[in-house]
Write an enzyme that holds these catalytic residues in place. Sequence first.
Site, mmCIF file in Angstrom:
data_model
loop_
_atom_site.group_PDB
_atom_site.id
_atom_site.type_symbol
_atom_site.label_atom_id
_atom_site.label_comp_id
_atom_site.label_asym_id
_atom_site.label_seq_id
_atom_site.Cartn_x
_atom_site.Cartn_y
_atom_site.Cartn_z
ATOM 1 N N SER A 56 -12.427 0.186 53.646
ATOM 2 C CA SER A 56 -11.543 0.127 54.459
ATOM 3 C C SER A 56 -10.156 1.034 53.810
ATOM 4 O O SER A 56 -9.848 0.647 52.871
ATOM 5 C CB SER A 56 -11.251 -1.016 55.115
ATOM 6 O OG SER A 56 -9.958 -1.043 55.996
ATOM 7 N N LYS A 110 -17.166 -6.566 65.794
ATOM 8 C CA LYS A 110 -16.508 -5.969 67.140
ATOM 9 C C LYS A 110 -17.004 -6.589 68.438
ATOM 10 O O LYS A 110 -16.158 -6.947 69.180
ATOM 11 C CB LYS A 110 -16.362 -4.675 67.262
ATOM 12 C CG LYS A 110 -15.940 -3.731 66.119
ATOM 13 C CD LYS A 110 -15.716 -2.328 66.187
ATOM 14 C CE LYS A 110 -15.039 -1.589 64.958
ATOM 15 N NZ LYS A 110 -14.655 -0.202 65.514
ATOM 16 N N ASP A 116 -10.248 1.823 69.834
ATOM 17 C CA ASP A 116 -11.239 2.699 69.438
ATOM 18 C C ASP A 116 -11.706 3.761 70.255
ATOM 19 O O ASP A 116 -11.859 4.869 70.028
ATOM 20 C CB ASP A 116 -12.861 2.223 68.979
ATOM 21 C CG ASP A 116 -12.632 1.303 67.648
ATOM 22 O OD1 ASP A 116 -11.838 2.061 66.741
ATOM 23 O OD2 ASP A 116 -13.379 0.612 67.445
ATOM 24 N N GLY A 148 -20.193 -1.911 68.132
ATOM 25 C CA GLY A 148 -18.793 -1.812 68.649
ATOM 26 C C GLY A 148 -18.414 -0.604 68.705
ATOM 27 O O GLY A 148 -17.828 -0.255 69.711
ATOM 28 N N GLY A 190 -14.277 11.055 60.887
ATOM 29 C CA GLY A 190 -13.959 9.606 61.400
ATOM 30 C C GLY A 190 -12.401 9.635 61.016
ATOM 31 O O GLY A 190 -11.970 8.480 61.520
#
Length: 507
Positions: free
Chosen positions: A247, A296, A333, A373, A481
């Site tokens: 992350s 998620k 998202d 998710g 991304g």
Amino acid sequence: MACKGNLLVCTPLECETVEEVLSSMEKARAEGADLVELRMDTMSFPHISEVEKLLKQRTMPVIVSFRLKSSKTSSKGNCNNTCLQVLRLAIELDAEFVEMEHEVATDVNMTKYMDRRSNSKIIVSSYVHNGDLSEEKLSCLIACMQSTGADIVKLVIDVVYITDLAPVFHMLTHCQVPLIASAVGDRGLISQLLAPKFGGFLVHGSLGSKLVPGMPTLVSLQQVYKIEHLNADTKVFGVVSNPVGHSKGPLLHNPAFRHTGYNGIYVPLLVDDIKEFFSVYSSSDFAGFSVGIPHKEAAVGCCDEVHPLAKSIGAVNTIVRRPDGKLVGYNTDCEASITAIEDALRERGVAKGEASHNSPIAGKMFVLVGAGGAGRALAFGAKSRGAQVVIFNRHYERAKALAVAVSGEALPYECLSSFCPQNGMILANSSAVGMEPNSDQSPISKEALRAYELVFDAVYTPRNTKLLKEAEEAGAIVVSGVEMFIRQALGQFKLFTDGLGTHPSLN
């Protein structure tokens, strides 16, 4: 409650020679360490005179420690003698801190050591097994360690789950003697990052690029987390994920908190059971969360309230704790991923002299890989723009269930590379295929990519995945991304800091 005194930053040194230790000290100082721990049990000094030489030539404050179980000394008797000899010498030479294991401190006459010292502070340490992590057991252990005459108590903690650390934070807050808590393993990382908030005496960081599970680097402590600014009022935010090491959230959110003057810290949270995590970390100190793989969908059930968009998607990637304690779930998202794709298509259209007020996704075939998710967010976003959604997932039943929800189509994963009903399609990968450390993988063959006008990859570590490299070579527009990550994180940051103090309701 304010932090207890001035927090110290320490890095452990495990070196072979005096020269190597002295060189490492200078590196540690340059990277922001206040002191170094000299792990004498790991060093192969031929004679005690080498230890004396090192201590006399030290260029910064030290903790001198000697751990019996990891010592290179052959026999137990020799190990005990060497340990006591080293610690006694360290006290005589005014080492700033001398660390003894609890079993050593209880076996020796501590009065002799106390009488010898003029400036040294005694740290008494103990290894705590997972089964002994209740507040009651920790309180008893700390009391026993303090009774040896310790100036400072240190707990080295065996952590199985991140929730094991909750009683440790309670001890840090309420302990009447300076306390160091150092958890072992990746799930223990927050024992260092949050120690300043809860009143810890000292934080450990690793030197250079050395990766130590459960220990941040010195550089990240200084540049990313800036722990010297933390206090008891600091709000904790973090990314709840497994894995979580990839992350980049801390790199974005922590500077943003500082820029806006918000007293918050954003940390990686390696969580195995998300429901248990929220039941344990239920205080207002833990104010907001990003939710990542694979939590998620399960996060929906952890929230007291869920935003309508997130509820319809069936996935939450952002959770905010309101002042009344309720957890509210959102999904940032969906818009982040779809607008990233739309903007890239519009940019190509403008370059060709084309312009339209409609979504450039409308009417296109939108091929989605993954039904978790992030995949659900992409599927619902594409449907809302009028795309025809086709879903591939390793577990066909999950793909089928999502296809029903968005009036789309599900096909077996094995058919992805041969699927080519038309040219000019959009491909979106929401699976973890291609994520580090498996960056040599791609969900689809290079030859099949010729049928796509645009390829989007939700994976952002690495930024330029194998899928995107091969898609660009095939002539497709590529969207990293990173674009989605930045956009969804901006949405999260607004939710985290709404009004710089209050959080939005769903009304």
